[in-house]
Each structure stands twice: as structure tokens, then as C-alpha cells.
Scaffold this active site. Structure first.
Site, short mmCIF file in Angstrom:
data_model
loop_
_atom_site.label_atom_id
_atom_site.label_comp_id
_atom_site.label_asym_id
_atom_site.label_seq_id
_atom_site.Cartn_x
_atom_site.Cartn_y
_atom_site.Cartn_z
N ARG A 1 -8.05 -24.46 37.43
CA ARG A 1 -9.42 -24.60 37.93
C ARG A 1 -9.38 -25.42 39.22
O ARG A 1 -9.24 -26.64 39.20
CB ARG A 1 -10.29 -25.29 36.86
N HIS B 1 -15.12 -29.16 37.01
CA HIS B 1 -15.52 -28.47 35.79
C HIS B 1 -16.92 -27.90 35.94
O HIS B 1 -17.20 -26.77 35.55
CB HIS B 1 -15.49 -29.43 34.60
N TYR C 1 -9.60 -37.74 37.50
CA TYR C 1 -8.56 -37.45 36.51
C TYR C 1 -7.41 -36.57 37.02
O TYR C 1 -6.50 -36.25 36.27
CB TYR C 1 -9.18 -36.79 35.27
#
Length: 392
Positions: free
Chosen positions: A280, A284, A293
Site C-alpha cells: 500500500r 491506510h 509507522y
């Protein structure tokens, strides 16, 4: 049904299996430069199909770019992109029949576009206006289309997995020569619905393709913190179904795997699991900040595996497209999407009475009472509900 043992091998000393006991190869056909690997077996594909796939890639990239921008401007409330995962989504959809049923998670709007969902329909849904097929009841990107056999998106994670088993089983009972395909991320595979859905499909022999987009993260949780096993593919084998792992950024590999998965599912009335290893590239969702992260270096590394660029280079090598064609396509869709935004955001929302229509055959007294109370509340505080106050 036979009660024969699962294996004839007998041992006489303790011998454990571990995740290394199962060898799972990864299917790759396209290299990064757009050439194919030596001895690679290509899927069934011609120029019209390749053109449609690439057209869908470009539209999806433009839609993601424009609508994420619209969310940042406060014009829509929420958005999710499929940037970096286009080959997984579009390549698999291109292998299906138009009457096969799609049960998506929430990042598969490219598959809906491939089937013919118009730019206006996308905008109407995201702005929840009076032309929205869902009558404004869903948050943005929760699409659905009966005409295109694309079941409406549900926010709760993984609910579509056992539903897909039931859809496919129902089609089998009706004698239809079609499959259901169920998309989900590797994070959704941690839900109980995943295990129930796969076991049901294997036991009931439902012709369903379970398509896992293993994109590295369940929101902010990396795969190494989600499971200790050999990915998601090993679970398909564990449930007794045909399974394959593919390079999810390789359009031809995904297309080939899904074409053959569909053929197998129909021939044997049995489920298939495809695990597409992808990444990805975006956040998100519009509510997420991936810098918290993962590193920029990691993202830059995966940019080199851009699935749209790789497929474009393959088409360039075959003489099916050139840089000028690509530029023209991007410019056309940027203008089209922007124009559709300006129209859709000015349309009124659905009339308030529609909120209880189509839910039941006839609205119950309780629903009618709640609607009456809602109208009274909005009438009392019209400034708090400027859009709804004008649609009573």
C-alpha cells in the site's frame, strides 16, 4: 464420503512440522522493465483487454489523487486509495465474467470502474447526493451496484468473506456457471469470519475465489506483528483448497492466476485462495498518517515496483501504447473527474423520507415514529442540519 486417512506415511519417532515445511512459490511473469521472465507462461490477453486494463489504472490513479485532495479540502468526509495495489485489483477483475459477483473490502473501486461504473456514479456516492445509488446511507467509498454485480461495501472488517461463500454456494445451487470473488487484506484474515468463511467454502465446495491483498500493513500493524505463519497462502492449504501466491504488482501474473483459479472453481465447484504480495503506497485512509509507522526509504523502495508503470512498459514494448497516449489519458481523466466533482457537490442530498425506504418491504410503525421524531428534531434545530432541513 471416504474415511481414509489424510496421509499414508507412518513414522516411529517424534517429527514436528513448521512453517518451513510448506514450500510456497511466488508467481512472477513481468519484470520491472516490462519484459517477461524467460519461459514465463502468459495469460490470455490481447490489445483490447490490455487497453481496458491500462485505462482503468489511469482513471483510478486520477480518482485517488483528486478525491484525496477533495477530502483534504473538506469537500468529502473520507477517502481510501488503492495506489500501489492496482495490479492486484484490476488484474484479477479482468479475469472474471461480467456475471461473476464481486464482494469487496473497501479498496477495490478499480474493479467497479473496470466493470463500467461511471465517473458521475463515483461522485454521487462520495457526495451522498440524491443520485447516489445508496441513497446517501453510506460513508464515501462504500460503493454498490446491482447492475454490475458488485455487492455493497460494509464497514465492519471481513463480513464479506462468509457472505462470499454463501453467494457462490447459492449460484451453484441455481446451476449458474459463475463464481464469486472476495477481496480482503491480510489484516482481515485475522478475523474469525475469515476462518469460518474459508472452512465453509471448502466443506460445501463453493465456487469462490478468495483474493487476499497482502499489502504489508493492517492500518499501522506490520505483517510480522499480525501472524507468525507462512503468510495467508498456507491457511488455504490448511483448509484444503487450491492455493497460489503471486506477485501482486505484476499485472500479468495476477491475471493468469485468476483466469486459472476461475476455471478450476467452475470445473470442480470448489474454492481457490490467491495471496497477492503487494504494498500500500498510500496511507491506510485519509484519517491515517503512515509516517508514524514506516519509513520514507521503505516507501521509496516499493515505488520501484509500481504496478502501473511495469504494465505500461510491457505495453510500450509491444507497441500498444506510447508516452503521448499516456499523457493524453491522464489529462482527459483529470478534467473529467474535476468536472464531475463540481456537478455532484451541488446536487441536494436525498429526501429524508428515503432513509426508511427499501430497508423493509413496508416501514414498520417504529421506523415511522423514529422518522417523525427526527423531522421534529431537525425542524427545531435547522441551523445544525442545513442540508437535511431543506429536504424534509
Amino acid at each position: 464420503m471416504s474415511n481414509a486417512p489424510l496421509t499414508n506415511e507412518t513414522v516411529h519417532r517424534v517429527s514436528f512440522l513448521d512453517k518451513a515445511s510448506l514450500h510456497i512459490p511466488i508467481l512472477r511473469i513481468l519484470q520491472a522493465d516490462g519484459t517477461t521472465y524467460e519461459n514465463a507462461v502468459l495469460p490470455v490477453i490481447d490489445k483490447p483487454l490490455a487497453d481496458k486494463i491500462f485505462d482503468t489504472c489511469v482513471f483510478t490513479r486520477v480518482l485517488d489523487e483528486r478525491m484525496l485532495g477533495a477530502q483534504r479540502q473538506g469537500r468529502i468526509s473520507f477517502y481510501m486509495t488503492c495506489t500501489g495495489e492496482e495490479a492486484s485489483i484490476i488484474g484479477s477483475t479482468a479475469a472474471l465474467d461480467k456475471d461473476d459477483v464481486i464482494l469487496a473490502q473497501y479498496r477495490e473501486h478499480a474493479s467497479l470502474r473496470y466493470r463500467g461504473f461511471s465517473t458521475e456514479q463515483f461522485m454521487n456516492q462520495m457526495f451522498s447526493n440524491e443520485k447516489d445509488l445508496g441513497k446517501g446511507r453510506q460513508m464515501p467509498i462504500h460503493y454498490g451496484s446491482r447492475e454490475l454485480n458488485y455487492q455493497t461495501i460494509s464497514s465492519p472488517l471481513a463480513t464479506q468473506i462468509p457472505q462470499a461463500t454463501g453467494v457462490a454456494y447459492g449460484m451453484k445451487l441455481q446451476g449458474k456457471r459463475n463464481v464469486a470473488i472476495c477481496y480482503f487484506g491480510e489484516g482481515a484474515a485475522s478475523e474469525g469470519d475469515f476462518h469460518a468463511g474459508l472452512n465453509m467454502a471448502a466443506v460445501l465446495k463453493s465456487p469462490v475465489i478468495f483474493f487476499c491483498r497482502n499489502n504489508g500493513y493492517a492500518i499501522s500493524t506490520p505483517t510480522e506483528e499480525q501472524f507468525a505463519g507462512n503468510g495467508i497462502a498456507s491457511r488455504g492449504v490448511g483448509y484444503g483448497m487450491h492455493t497460489i501466491r503471486v506477485d501482486g504488482n505484476d499485472m500479468l501474473a495476477v491475471l493468469a492466476a485468476t483466469q486459472q483459479a476461475r476455471a478450476y472453481a467452475l470445473e470442480h465447484n470448489a474454492p481457490v485462495l490467491i495471496e497477492a504480495m503487494t504494498y500500500r503506497l498510500g496511507a491506510h485512509s485519509s484519517s491515517d498518517d503512515p509516517s508514524g509507522y514506516r519509513s520514507k526509504d521503505e516507501e521509496a523502495k516499493w515505488q520501484q515496483h509500481d504496478p502501473v508503470k511495469r504494465f505500461k512498459l510491457w505495453m510500450v514494448n509491444k507497441g500498444w501504447i506510447n508516452e503521448a497516449d499516456e499523457t493524453t489519458l491522464y489529462e482527459r481523466y483529470r478534467e473529467e473527474v474535476l468536472a464531475a466533482v463540481k456537478v455532484a457537490e451541488k446536487l441536494p442530498i436525498p429526501k429524508l423520507d428515503e432513509i426508511i425506504e427499501d430497508v423493509l418491504d413496508k416501514p414498520t410503525p417504529a421506523l415511522k415514529k423514529q422518522l417523525k421524531e427526527l423531522k421534529e428534531h431537525i425542524n427545531k434545530y435547522p441551523k445544525a442540519y442545513p442540508k437535511s432541513a431543506g429536504r424534509l
